[in-house]
Design a protein around this motif. Structure first.
Motif, PDB file in Angstrom:
ATOM      1  N   LEU A 144       0.862  -1.187   0.000  1.00 53.50           N
ATOM      2  CA  LEU A 144       0.000   0.000   0.000  1.00 53.50           C
ATOM      3  C   LEU A 144       0.896   1.233   0.000  1.00 53.50           C
ATOM      4  N   LYS A 145       0.890   1.956  -1.097  1.00 57.95           N
ATOM      5  CA  LYS A 145       1.713   3.164  -1.189  1.00 57.95           C
ATOM      6  C   LYS A 145       1.041   4.310  -0.455  1.00 57.95           C
ATOM      7  N   VAL A 146       1.771   4.893   0.495  1.00 57.08           N
ATOM      8  CA  VAL A 146       1.231   6.015   1.262  1.00 57.08           C
ATOM      9  C   VAL A 146       1.976   7.311   0.956  1.00 57.08           C
ATOM     10  N   SER A 166       8.568  14.935  -2.402  1.00 61.00           N
ATOM     11  CA  SER A 166       7.747  14.135  -1.497  1.00 61.00           C
ATOM     12  C   SER A 166       6.281  14.559  -1.574  1.00 61.00           C
ATOM     13  N   ARG A 167       5.401  13.557  -1.774  1.00 56.91           N
ATOM     14  CA  ARG A 167       3.948  13.795  -1.773  1.00 56.91           C
ATOM     15  C   ARG A 167       3.287  12.698  -0.975  1.00 56.91           C
ATOM     16  N   SER A 168       2.398  13.084  -0.090  1.00 54.31           N
ATOM     17  CA  SER A 168       1.650  12.115   0.707  1.00 54.31           C
ATOM     18  C   SER A 168       0.343  11.758   0.012  1.00 54.31           C
ATOM     19  N   VAL A 174      -5.839   6.380   1.526  1.00 55.46           N
ATOM     20  CA  VAL A 174      -5.077   5.277   2.123  1.00 55.46           C
ATOM     21  C   VAL A 174      -6.019   4.343   2.887  1.00 55.46           C
ATOM     22  N   LEU A 175      -6.911   4.920   3.679  1.00 57.63           N
ATOM     23  CA  LEU A 175      -7.845   4.108   4.467  1.00 57.63           C
ATOM     24  C   LEU A 175      -8.777   3.296   3.570  1.00 57.63           C
ATOM     25  N   ARG A 176      -9.280   3.914   2.505  1.00 65.94           N
ATOM     26  CA  ARG A 176     -10.173   3.184   1.596  1.00 65.94           C
ATOM     27  C   ARG A 176      -9.442   2.027   0.924  1.00 65.94           C
ATOM     28  N   GLU A 177      -8.218   2.288   0.487  1.00 73.94           N
ATOM     29  CA  GLU A 177      -7.477   1.220  -0.177  1.00 73.94           C
ATOM     30  C   GLU A 177      -7.103   0.116   0.805  1.00 73.94           C
ATOM     31  N   PHE A 178      -6.770   0.489   2.017  1.00 74.92           N
ATOM     32  CA  PHE A 178      -6.450  -0.499   3.051  1.00 74.92           C
ATOM     33  C   PHE A 178      -7.635  -1.430   3.291  1.00 74.92           C
ATOM     34  N   ARG A 179      -8.815  -0.846   3.451  1.00 75.83           N
ATOM     35  CA  ARG A 179     -10.008  -1.676   3.660  1.00 75.83           C
ATOM     36  C   ARG A 179     -10.288  -2.551   2.442  1.00 75.83           C
ATOM     37  N   GLY A 180     -10.052  -2.009   1.247  1.00 78.11           N
ATOM     38  CA  GLY A 180     -10.254  -2.791   0.040  1.00 78.11           C
ATOM     39  C   GLY A 180      -9.311  -3.979  -0.032  1.00 78.11           C
ATOM     40  N   LEU A 217      -5.237   3.772  10.695  1.00 79.42           N
ATOM     41  CA  LEU A 217      -5.377   2.460  10.071  1.00 79.42           C
ATOM     42  C   LEU A 217      -5.678   1.383  11.102  1.00 79.42           C
ATOM     43  N   LEU A 218      -5.037   1.470  12.248  1.00 78.20           N
ATOM     44  CA  LEU A 218      -5.176   0.439  13.274  1.00 78.20           C
ATOM     45  C   LEU A 218      -6.547   0.454  13.948  1.00 78.20           C
TER      46      LEU A 218
END
Length: 444
Positions: A144-146, A166-168, A174-180, A217-218
């Motif tokens: 997962l790229k953050v 640098s770009r965040s 990030v949260l949507r992709e993590f859940r996916g 995320l946690l």
């Protein structure tokens, strides 16, 4: 190119059988997974020789990586003369003209816009992939790229030139992709970036940096493990250490780049820390997070590195609690300040790299042997030749005594090491919630 003028591959409409060949750091596999999501996982060929479209995702961190990319292009073309061959990634950005000049290459895609245009132009009417969500196939672990790019250009590194500043990635994305990824069945998600520890510094109003993202995320319900990839020394904050110590679902493992144990070389490299600070950080991590597996990257043969500088590096690593070492040889990169310096004798660089790699193997063996007779929470991976395989929270890759279905949390009893391989037995699927730390009780 003459080959294409004389009957090369015709333009194809997607989805077609395609193959992704990926080299480089963890960002490249992530970017390739994004392409797979764009094209649709079901269309992936079993091998490049069976594909109508081959995309080579290149790395350019060293001369060797550049040579490997060119060799791969020629090899892929020989194995599949009728396919379209497209080159993407960092090598395509830095050496666009060189790849365009290769008769084996049909397209060079130096950036995301060029890649999207290329894929869109070949999409079959009405065809659709997964909207760009990364597709990792049946792999247990996902990336997962953050964060992307780097704002701290070291004297030897070309990455800022090819990846940009640098770009965040926005926290919501990030949260949507993590859940996916969890919904897709992945049980370990590895957070990655070029300079992950810089997360949030470019986001107005963001507080807490990488640690704050991890905390968000946690809070996600479910059973999973999050693993950090590489975090620069100055980004290993007390808040991050506290999460590594106290959060059961955060893997007890961290890669902290060293590059050199000589202050003189670190200054010449334009690194923003000194050897004593780095060594102290490792000791703090080992004390605060019992059982943590700590890795480091180290660069051998920087142009100003003397024999004494190398000895300082070797000694720091030898005395440290490091468990994993990625040692590589200096390679001049075009346009970097270090490329203007006179290089060392290649034979000396090779020997220093060899010594560091041998030291890394010894450190890894000592670390693994320290857990003999203990049980560690682990995630089973795809095994081979009738044996199971599991990855512990502190990054020990364990060969199991019996086959075990992949993608399950288990307790693994570490039984020892053999010829550099960590051996163990899976006891039973873990009951209850998420993972706990590696300081599990000694088996009785």
């Amino acid at each position: 190119a003459a080959r294409r003028r004389s009957g090369g591959p015709a333009p194809c409409a997607l989805p077609v059988p395609y193959a992704l060949v990926t080299r480089g750091c963890k960002l490249n596999p992530y970017d390739s997974a994004r392409v797979a999501g764009r094209l649709g996982g079901a269309a992936q060929a079993r091998a490049p020789a069976e594909a109508d479209l081959i995309l080579l995702n290149t790395c350019t961190v060293t001369h060797r990586a550049d040579r490997e990319a060119r060799r791969l292009v020629r090899s892929l073309r020989r194995a599949n003369p009728r396919a379209l061959v497209a080159v993407m990634g960092c090598g395509a950005r830095l050496h666009e003209a060189d790849f365009r000049a290769m008769p084996e290459v049909d397209a060079v895609l130096p950036d995301a816009a060029a890649l999207e245009e290329y894929l869109s132009a070949r999409r079959a009417p009405g065809a659709a992939g997964s909207g760009g969500a990364p597709h990792f196939g049946d792999r247990t672990r996902a990336l997962l790229k953050v964060q992307e790019g780097c704002g701290f250009p070291c004297a030897y590194c070309v990455v800022p030139a090819v990846r940009g500043p640098s770009r965040s990635v926005p926290a919501g994305a990030v949260l949507r992709e993590f859940r996916g990824l969890l919904d897709a069945g992945h049980r370990e998600v590895v957070l990655t970036g070029i300079n992950t520890g810089e997360y949030g510094k470019d986001v107005p109003g963001w507080r807490g940096g990488l640690a704050a993202l991890l905390e968000a995320l946690l809070k996600t319900p479910g059973r999973y493990r999050i693993r950090l990839n590489s975090v620069e020394p100055k980004a290993v904050t007390p808040g991050l250490i506290g999460l590594l110590r106290g959060e059961p679902a955060l893997a007890k493992h961290l890669q902290v780049p060293l590059q050199s144990g000589s202050d003189r070389v670190l200054r010449a490299m334009r690194r923003n820390y000194r050897a004593a600070t780095y060594a102290s950080l490792l000791e703090t991590l080992a004390q605060e997070v019992p059982g943590i597996g700590i890795g480091a990257d180290v660069l051998a043969g920087f142009p100003t590195e003397t024999a004494e500088d190398f000895e300082q590096t070797f000694s720091l690593i030898e005395r440290s609690p490091l468990a994993f070492l990625h040692a590589f040889s200096y390679s001049p990169r075009p346009g970097t300040p270090a490329s203007r310096l006179a290089p060392l004798d290649p034979r000396e660089v090779h020997e220093r790299t060899r010594l560091l790699r041998a030291l890394g193997e010894r450190k890894r063996a000592v670390f693994a042997e320290a857990f003999a007779g203990r049980t560690l929470e682990s995630l089973t991976l795809a095994g081979e030749r009738g044996r199971g395989r599991a990855l512990t929270t502190n990054f020990l890759d364990v060969r199991l005594s019996h086959p075990a279905p992949p993608n399950r949390f288990v307790q693994v009893l570490i039984t020892g090491t053999e010829a550099g391989t960590v051996l163990g037995s899976a006891l039973s699927p873990q009951r209850g919630g998420r993972f706990s730390g590696p300081s599990a009780t000694r088996a009785t």
